[in-house]
Design an enzyme around this catalytic site. Structure first.
Site, short mmCIF file in Angstrom:
data_model
loop_
_atom_site.label_atom_id
_atom_site.label_comp_id
_atom_site.label_asym_id
_atom_site.label_seq_id
_atom_site.Cartn_x
_atom_site.Cartn_y
_atom_site.Cartn_z
N CYS A 1 -65.57 10.39 -20.29
CA CYS A 1 -65.95 10.02 -19.10
C CYS A 1 -64.82 9.00 -18.49
CB CYS A 1 -67.21 8.89 -19.17
SG CYS A 1 -68.11 8.86 -17.67
N HIS B 1 -70.89 12.72 -22.87
CA HIS B 1 -70.92 11.53 -23.77
C HIS B 1 -71.54 12.18 -25.09
CE1 HIS B 1 -69.97 7.92 -21.25
NE2 HIS B 1 -70.44 8.77 -20.27
N GLU C 1 -70.81 10.55 -27.76
CA GLU C 1 -71.37 9.37 -28.67
C GLU C 1 -72.72 9.14 -28.57
OE1 GLU C 1 -70.11 7.43 -24.91
OE2 GLU C 1 -69.60 9.30 -26.01
#
Length: 217
Positions: free
Chosen positions: A86, A194, A196
């Site tokens: 990002c 994302h 994560e």
């Protein structure tokens, strides 16, 4: 050996990343403050999402001058793995480690939703575990995620097989549905989704695990 997660003023995903890599995947991880210059002992470095330096001027424009990123250029040149997520992807383009630019979304709205993605290239360790034409779902959360580049740059990305991920349904107007790309050497990856946030089953998905496991594979 461990993973370094760079922390800028304004970062807000560094703790998410730390939890994903160390809490979920058991990878030794340390936070690296933006003023540090020593990347010794790190096998990989992550530039997390957020609003580095408040995204003043434009996303990543100030962060690219941080002392730690001058060391990161050398780290990447020597083959160290670098992952930008990002805002981290935006920083990598500002820094010149990846080509092109991330601009305002097509409809000028902040987008926060799950994105269906397809693997466009599995030539690098980042995507190899998904396989060519693999499918995955990762969250996106950005206002400036529209990837743009010149026709010559796009051709070079295609020739180098550097387009790693594409949106199955383009949410932001990125050229060629690009959601993530690598450098020609394959050790630097930038993506807007994302991974994560898709590692812990408690949060509803684990499609990001294979990508993050590549940090130490």
């Amino acid at each position: 050996m461990s993973i370094g997660v760079v922390v800028f003023p304004g970062s807000n995903c560094d703790r998410d990343m730390h939890w994903a890599t160390e809490g979920c995947l058991g990878m030794p991880t340390r936070r690296v403050w933006h003023e540090e210059t020593d990347l010794g002992g790190l096998e990989a470095v992550v530039l997390p999402g957020g609003f580095s330096y408040g995204d003043y001027l434009r996303c990543g424009a100030i962060a690219r001058f941080a002392p730690v990123l001058q060391s990161l250029v050398d780290f990447a040149a020597k083959g160290g793995r670098v992952l930008g997520i990002c805002n981290g992807f935006q920083v990598l383009t500002e820094l010149g480690l990846l080509p092109g630019a991330l601009t305002r979304n097509r409809d000028l709205h902040f987008i926060c939703e799950d994105a269906q993605l397809s693997v466009s290239s599995a030539r690098t360790p980042w995507m190899s575990r998904y396989g060519a034409e693999g499918q995955l779902t990762l969250p996106i959360a950005h206002g400036e995620g529209r990837y743009q580049c010149t026709p010559d740059t796009l051709k070079r990305l295609q020739d180098d097989d550097s387009i790693a991920l594409r949106y199955s349904s383009n949410p932001n107007g990125s050229v060629e549905d690009i959601a993530g790309l690598t450098n020609a050497q394959g050790n630097v990856l930038g993506l807007m989704p994302h991974p994560e946030r898709a590692c812990d089953p408690v949060t509803g998905g684990t499609d990001g695990r294979h990508l993050l496991e590549a940090l130490l594979s």
